[in-house]
Design a protein around this motif. Structure first.
Motif, PDB file in Angstrom:
ATOM      1  N   GLU A 175      43.516  -7.111   5.022  1.00  0.00           N
ATOM      2  CA  GLU A 175      43.253  -8.163   4.039  1.00  0.00           C
ATOM      3  C   GLU A 175      44.450  -9.103   3.963  1.00  0.00           C
ATOM      4  OE1 GLU A 175      44.576  -8.028   0.354  1.00  0.00           O
ATOM      5  OE2 GLU A 175      43.875 -10.099   0.402  1.00  0.00           O
ATOM      6  N   PHE A 176      44.196 -10.368   4.066  1.00  0.00           N
ATOM      7  CA  PHE A 176      45.229 -11.384   3.846  1.00  0.00           C
ATOM      8  C   PHE A 176      44.567 -12.545   3.115  1.00  0.00           C
ATOM      9  CE2 PHE A 176      47.338  -9.237   7.402  1.00  0.00           C
ATOM     10  CZ  PHE A 176      48.638  -9.169   6.930  1.00  0.00           C
ATOM     11  N   GLY A 177      45.279 -13.097   2.151  1.00  0.00           N
ATOM     12  CA  GLY A 177      44.779 -14.266   1.425  1.00  0.00           C
ATOM     13  C   GLY A 177      43.441 -14.005   0.745  1.00  0.00           C
ATOM     14  N   GLY A 178      43.204 -12.761   0.348  1.00  0.00           N
ATOM     15  CA  GLY A 178      41.948 -12.446  -0.344  1.00  0.00           C
ATOM     16  C   GLY A 178      40.764 -12.294   0.599  1.00  0.00           C
ATOM     17  N   ILE A 179      41.035 -12.377   1.905  1.00  0.00           N
ATOM     18  CA  ILE A 179      39.935 -12.236   2.880  1.00  0.00           C
ATOM     19  C   ILE A 179      40.034 -10.866   3.547  1.00  0.00           C
ATOM     20  CG2 ILE A 179      38.921 -13.160   5.006  1.00  0.00           C
ATOM     21  CD1 ILE A 179      40.206 -15.874   4.011  1.00  0.00           C
ATOM     22  N   VAL A 180      38.982 -10.098   3.410  1.00  0.00           N
ATOM     23  CA  VAL A 180      38.953  -8.766   4.022  1.00  0.00           C
ATOM     24  C   VAL A 180      38.290  -8.893   5.384  1.00  0.00           C
ATOM     25  CG1 VAL A 180      38.048  -6.420   3.820  1.00  0.00           C
ATOM     26  CG2 VAL A 180      38.837  -7.632   1.772  1.00  0.00           C
ATOM     27  N   THR A 181      38.994  -8.390   6.401  1.00  0.00           N
ATOM     28  CA  THR A 181      38.483  -8.440   7.773  1.00  0.00           C
ATOM     29  C   THR A 181      38.256  -7.023   8.266  1.00  0.00           C
ATOM     30  OG1 THR A 181      39.620 -10.490   8.236  1.00  0.00           O
ATOM     31  CG2 THR A 181      39.045  -9.167  10.137  1.00  0.00           C
ATOM     32  N   ARG A 182      37.018  -6.736   8.589  1.00  0.00           N
ATOM     33  CA  ARG A 182      36.681  -5.425   9.171  1.00  0.00           C
ATOM     34  C   ARG A 182      36.442  -5.620  10.653  1.00  0.00           C
ATOM     35  NH1 ARG A 182      33.839  -5.570   4.350  1.00  0.00           N
ATOM     36  NH2 ARG A 182      34.804  -4.214   2.796  1.00  0.00           N
ATOM     37  N   ARG A 183      37.115  -4.790  11.443  1.00  0.00           N
ATOM     38  CA  ARG A 183      36.981  -4.908  12.904  1.00  0.00           C
ATOM     39  C   ARG A 183      36.301  -3.681  13.477  1.00  0.00           C
ATOM     40  NH1 ARG A 183      42.045  -6.618  11.736  1.00  0.00           N
ATOM     41  NH2 ARG A 183      42.770  -8.581  12.602  1.00  0.00           N
ATOM     42  N   THR A 184      35.466  -3.894  14.444  1.00  0.00           N
ATOM     43  CA  THR A 184      34.932  -2.799  15.256  1.00  0.00           C
ATOM     44  C   THR A 184      35.365  -3.086  16.684  1.00  0.00           C
ATOM     45  OG1 THR A 184      33.030  -2.682  13.777  1.00  0.00           O
ATOM     46  CG2 THR A 184      32.852  -1.511  15.868  1.00  0.00           C
ATOM     47  N   ASN A 185      36.167  -2.185  17.231  1.00  0.00           N
ATOM     48  CA  ASN A 185      36.733  -2.398  18.567  1.00  0.00           C
ATOM     49  C   ASN A 185      36.051  -1.532  19.612  1.00  0.00           C
ATOM     50  OD1 ASN A 185      39.022  -4.134  17.847  1.00  0.00           O
ATOM     51  ND2 ASN A 185      39.805  -2.335  16.773  1.00  0.00           N
ATOM     52  N   ARG A 186      35.906  -2.077  20.792  1.00  0.00           N
ATOM     53  CA  ARG A 186      35.449  -1.305  21.959  1.00  0.00           C
ATOM     54  C   ARG A 186      36.352  -1.668  23.119  1.00  0.00           C
ATOM     55  NH1 ARG A 186      31.565  -3.560  19.887  1.00  0.00           N
ATOM     56  NH2 ARG A 186      31.765  -5.330  21.280  1.00  0.00           N
ATOM     57  N   TYR A 187      36.775  -0.674  23.879  1.00  0.00           N
ATOM     58  CA  TYR A 187      37.535  -0.994  25.083  1.00  0.00           C
ATOM     59  C   TYR A 187      36.596  -0.876  26.273  1.00  0.00           C
ATOM     60  CZ  TYR A 187      41.133  -1.518  28.491  1.00  0.00           C
ATOM     61  OH  TYR A 187      41.887  -2.009  29.536  1.00  0.00           O
ATOM     62  N   ASN A 188      36.371  -2.009  26.906  1.00  0.00           N
ATOM     63  CA  ASN A 188      35.491  -2.073  28.068  1.00  0.00           C
ATOM     64  C   ASN A 188      36.364  -1.816  29.303  1.00  0.00           C
ATOM     65  OD1 ASN A 188      34.099  -3.011  30.298  1.00  0.00           O
ATOM     66  ND2 ASN A 188      33.248  -4.796  29.272  1.00  0.00           N
ATOM     67  N   ALA A 189      36.444  -0.533  29.703  1.00  0.00           N
ATOM     68  CA  ALA A 189      37.382  -0.137  30.758  1.00  0.00           C
ATOM     69  C   ALA A 189      37.046  -0.781  32.099  1.00  0.00           C
ATOM     70  CB  ALA A 189      37.412   1.383  30.888  1.00  0.00           C
ATOM     71  N   ALA A 190      35.756  -0.956  32.368  1.00  0.00           N
ATOM     72  CA  ALA A 190      35.369  -1.515  33.669  1.00  0.00           C
ATOM     73  C   ALA A 190      35.902  -2.929  33.852  1.00  0.00           C
ATOM     74  CB  ALA A 190      33.844  -1.500  33.793  1.00  0.00           C
ATOM     75  N   GLU A 191      36.114  -3.632  32.722  1.00  0.00           N
ATOM     76  CA  GLU A 191      36.626  -5.007  32.794  1.00  0.00           C
ATOM     77  C   GLU A 191      38.031  -5.132  32.200  1.00  0.00           C
ATOM     78  OE1 GLU A 191      33.888  -8.286  31.943  1.00  0.00           O
ATOM     79  OE2 GLU A 191      32.417  -6.774  31.399  1.00  0.00           O
ATOM     80  N   SER A 192      38.649  -4.004  31.799  1.00  0.00           N
ATOM     81  CA  SER A 192      39.944  -4.041  31.091  1.00  0.00           C
ATOM     82  C   SER A 192      39.898  -5.102  29.998  1.00  0.00           C
ATOM     83  CB  SER A 192      41.092  -4.326  32.063  1.00  0.00           C
ATOM     84  OG  SER A 192      41.154  -3.337  33.049  1.00  0.00           O
ATOM     85  N   ARG A 193      38.922  -4.960  29.120  1.00  0.00           N
ATOM     86  CA  ARG A 193      38.630  -6.006  28.130  1.00  0.00           C
ATOM     87  C   ARG A 193      38.456  -5.340  26.766  1.00  0.00           C
ATOM     88  NH1 ARG A 193      33.541  -9.312  27.014  1.00  0.00           N
ATOM     89  NH2 ARG A 193      34.112 -11.513  27.179  1.00  0.00           N
ATOM     90  N   LEU A 194      39.266  -5.725  25.812  1.00  0.00           N
ATOM     91  CA  LEU A 194      39.121  -5.250  24.434  1.00  0.00           C
ATOM     92  C   LEU A 194      38.160  -6.185  23.715  1.00  0.00           C
ATOM     93  CD1 LEU A 194      40.033  -3.369  22.088  1.00  0.00           C
ATOM     94  CD2 LEU A 194      41.777  -5.097  21.577  1.00  0.00           C
ATOM     95  N   GLU A 195      37.069  -5.623  23.210  1.00  0.00           N
ATOM     96  CA  GLU A 195      36.040  -6.450  22.585  1.00  0.00           C
ATOM     97  C   GLU A 195      35.952  -6.081  21.112  1.00  0.00           C
ATOM     98  OE1 GLU A 195      33.517  -6.583  26.749  1.00  0.00           O
ATOM     99  OE2 GLU A 195      32.864  -5.228  25.175  1.00  0.00           O
ATOM    100  N   THR A 196      35.946  -7.094  20.272  1.00  0.00           N
ATOM    101  CA  THR A 196      36.013  -6.848  18.828  1.00  0.00           C
ATOM    102  C   THR A 196      34.919  -7.612  18.095  1.00  0.00           C
ATOM    103  OG1 THR A 196      38.415  -6.634  19.046  1.00  0.00           O
ATOM    104  CG2 THR A 196      37.547  -6.884  16.821  1.00  0.00           C
ATOM    105  N   ASP A 197      34.251  -6.908  17.205  1.00  0.00           N
ATOM    106  CA  ASP A 197      33.305  -7.546  16.276  1.00  0.00           C
ATOM    107  C   ASP A 197      33.982  -7.617  14.920  1.00  0.00           C
ATOM    108  OD1 ASP A 197      30.583  -7.940  17.569  1.00  0.00           O
ATOM    109  OD2 ASP A 197      31.109  -5.912  18.192  1.00  0.00           O
ATOM    110  N   TYR A 198      33.936  -8.772  14.296  1.00  0.00           N
ATOM    111  CA  TYR A 198      34.570  -8.967  12.995  1.00  0.00           C
ATOM    112  C   TYR A 198      33.512  -9.202  11.921  1.00  0.00           C
ATOM    113  CZ  TYR A 198      38.827 -10.149  15.618  1.00  0.00           C
ATOM    114  OH  TYR A 198      39.903 -10.124  16.452  1.00  0.00           O
ATOM    115  N   GLU A 199      33.788  -8.633  10.756  1.00  0.00           N
ATOM    116  CA  GLU A 199      33.033  -9.031   9.566  1.00  0.00           C
ATOM    117  C   GLU A 199      34.068  -9.446   8.530  1.00  0.00           C
ATOM    118  OE1 GLU A 199      29.618  -6.671   7.565  1.00  0.00           O
ATOM    119  OE2 GLU A 199      31.337  -6.565   6.209  1.00  0.00           O
ATOM    120  N   LEU A 200      33.966 -10.673   8.065  1.00  0.00           N
ATOM    121  CA  LEU A 200      34.957 -11.193   7.118  1.00  0.00           C
ATOM    122  C   LEU A 200      34.278 -11.545   5.805  1.00  0.00           C
ATOM    123  CD1 LEU A 200      35.457 -12.804  10.155  1.00  0.00           C
ATOM    124  CD2 LEU A 200      37.673 -12.994   9.037  1.00  0.00           C
TER     125      LEU A 200
END
Ligand SMILES: C[S@@+](CC[C@H](N)C(=O)[O-])C[C@H]1O[C@@H](n2cnc3c(N)ncnc32)[C@H](O)[C@@H]1O
Length: 259
Positions: A175-200
């Motif tokens: 939380e910063f500035g009164g905004i709560v950010t929830r992250r869901t992370n997945r590491y896509n190993a085949a592409e070496s790619r960190l993928e994140t879904d945010y809900e703010l």
């Protein structure tokens, strides 16, 4: 504004960053970034090691938190940023403070010709947003914006030796500035790619969703990419910008010269 709710099983698009930094995302990053801006700008200024009046490009500059501080320190600063509202915000702050800073809209994938500078800063974990071919193009573009011998300072928190040595939490909340950010992370190993879904959410009932991806490179790959783009004297430093980059460091700061 194109923040929409997506199903996590649909791949985060390669151009996720187009339209990402708006609304609650922009407000959250502005509040979060402000808490570390003075320290970040101090580290950048130390690494630039340039006399006042030297020209510095900051890309991507977001709301100008680093660029404006460098301008206040006496550098002639040009900020480049894809989010138009951020460019307008930075321009307004610069004008209000009478600072020597120019802000333009532009894309890392095809950097605008803003003239050659003595240094270029790319800060705030903005490396790895792009597809590999675009990362290569972006680094070549940065090189092209530097005078021969000009200095590059590039920071990343998603280099493999940093990101993959710690736990990647499947879910996290900040939380910063009164905004709560929830992250869901997945590491896509085949592409070496960190993928994140945010809900703010900002407590007023407004909820926004956004998605992002970071391509993960090893430190040696970053060094090779920089060399391939024409940079020399590549130096890889850790979080404080002094000590050498090491396994488990929270971030990489690469400093190099345009050959
Ligand atoms: C996390 S912020 C960091 C900004 C700044 N360097 C700082 O440290 O405050 C990332 C910024 O990159 C911008 N961005 C993302 N993709 C971009 C692209 N392809 N071209 C230009 N800017 C981009 C976003 O709009 C956002 O403002």
């Amino acid at each position: 504004m194109n923040h929409t709710d997506h199903s996590a099983d649909v791949r985060v698009p390669d151009d996720w960053f187009v339209g990402f930094h708006t609304g609650l995302v922009a407000r959250f990053w502005r509040a979060a970034g402000a808490t570390m801006a003075d320290r970040d700008a101090e580290i950048v200024a130390t690494l630039l090691d340039l006399p006042a009046g030297a020209s510095v490009i900051d890309v991507p500059c977001a709301d100008g938190r680093i660029a404006l501080r460098l301008a206040a320190a006496g550098y002639a600063v040009t900020g480049i940023e894809i989010a138009k509202a951020e460019v307008e915000h930075a321009r307004a702050v610069a004008a209000g403070a009478g600072l020597d800073a120019t802000f333009v809209t532009g894309d890392l994938r095809a950097l605008p010709d803003v003239g050659r500078a003595d240094a270029l800063v790319s800060w705030g974990n903005s490396f790895g947003y792009l597809r590999h071919a675009d990362t290569v193009r972006s680094l070549a573009g940065m090189h092209g914006l530097l005078r021969p011998g000009g200095r590059l300072v590039l920071e990343s928190m998603t280099v493999a030796e940093s990101l993959l040595t710690g736990e990647i939490a499947e879910r996290s909340e900040t939380e910063f500035g009164g905004i709560v950010t929830r992250r869901t992370n997945r590491y896509n190993a085949a592409e070496s790619r960190l993928e994140t879904d945010y809900e703010l959410s900002d407590g007023s009932g407004a909820v926004e969703h956004a998605r992002a991806a970071h391509h993960v490179y090893t430190a040696a790959e970053v060094a090779r990419l920089l060399a391939g783009a024409g940079f020399t004297d590549v130096c890889l430093l850790g979080e404080d910008g002094r000590t050498p980059y090491a396994l488990g460091a929270s971030r990489l700061i690469a400093v190099a010269r345009a050959g």
